[in-house]
Design an enzyme around this catalytic site. Sequence first.
Site: not given
Ligand SMILES: *Cc1c(COP(=O)(O)O)cnc(C)c1O
Length: 344
Positions: A33, A236
């Site tokens: 994702k 800055y």
């Molecule tokens: C993002 C996510 C994962 C993966 O998590 P990691 O810590 O990157 O392994 C798994 N399950 C859900 C529901 C998530 O939103």
Amino acid sequence: MKRAVLEIDEERIGENVRKIYEFSKKKIIAVVKADAYGVGASLIAKILEPMKYVDSFAVACAEEGVKLRSEGIKKEILILGGVLKEEVPLIKEYGLVPVVSDDAHLEALKGHDIPFHVKYDTGMGRLGFLGKVIRDDRVAGVMSHLSSPANREFSLKQIREFEKIVELYGKLEKVHMESSAGLVYRVPFTTHVRVGLAIYGEKPLRDYPIDLKPALRLKARLISVKEVPEGFPISYGGTYRTKKRTRIGVVAFGYADGLMKSLSNKGYLLFKGKKLPILGNITMDMTIVELGDCDARVGDWVDIVNEERSFSALSRDAGTIPYEIMCNLSTRVERRVLRGGKRV
Ligand SMILES: *Cc1c(COP(=O)(O)O)cnc(C)c1O
């Protein structure tokens, strides 16, 4: 010629996936994702798809799934973030598998012959059914999510809660709960693990039992090297003043590229293993570092993340989590896949 590059080591990714499989003994639902946490979802999915340990992919929304399909990804794609009515035609057309976690999602899928997974909230306090069980011929899997993998007692409670629900179903093809950090629980009744971060060799917990190897290197070029006198203000606001005559370097990587401004006057970058302290405020396109007596020259690469310093370590210095830093890497940073140390 890009000035900032995220190198992705393909073999390392493969080794990490194998180690995750060997530890968990379960096939992996690779979570890609948010553009694979900023690493680049299509690059990563193409690396992962041929691997036998990778069962399928998971993304946040239908649109991300469509993008992967358009890139030629054939394995199953799970949509973690529920189903909006408007997304149903896309889900159908592109053969995506939604996760249902609300009555409204069921309503959206009413009358559609689309297999789905059901999510239960066992203590995450986000998505998932609570206090009811969904029975439907289209259920192809069930899942839950751990909120606090570092908290053993609470996680075990969530696992017990989930087990009770899973038992009500009888045989299911897919049952999944463990994320990267959750892998440590080796939940006996799940069939798959749902892993993102660990794929890149980032260890999500201290004392992590899997010997992952860093697969990412983030580097940027030095665009200026000069000496400034004692008492000279840097960047800055002049929030740093040199304590002596100082050799400074300007690195072509700023907060627009994804380096948190909170690392101003605090963090460091790396050159051939040597720490270069960040001086003054990080700016949009550039960060100023103290070179000391190292022989770095204009055009040389300075590392932000590498073998010695992970995104996790950087995130601790910045007071955040590796996920946030990775997701904030801008499109200006070139993503480059390496095979055998060479550009693919
Ligand atoms: C993002 C996510 C994962 C993966 O998590 P990691 O810590 O990157 O392994 C798994 N399950 C859900 C529901 C998530 O939103």
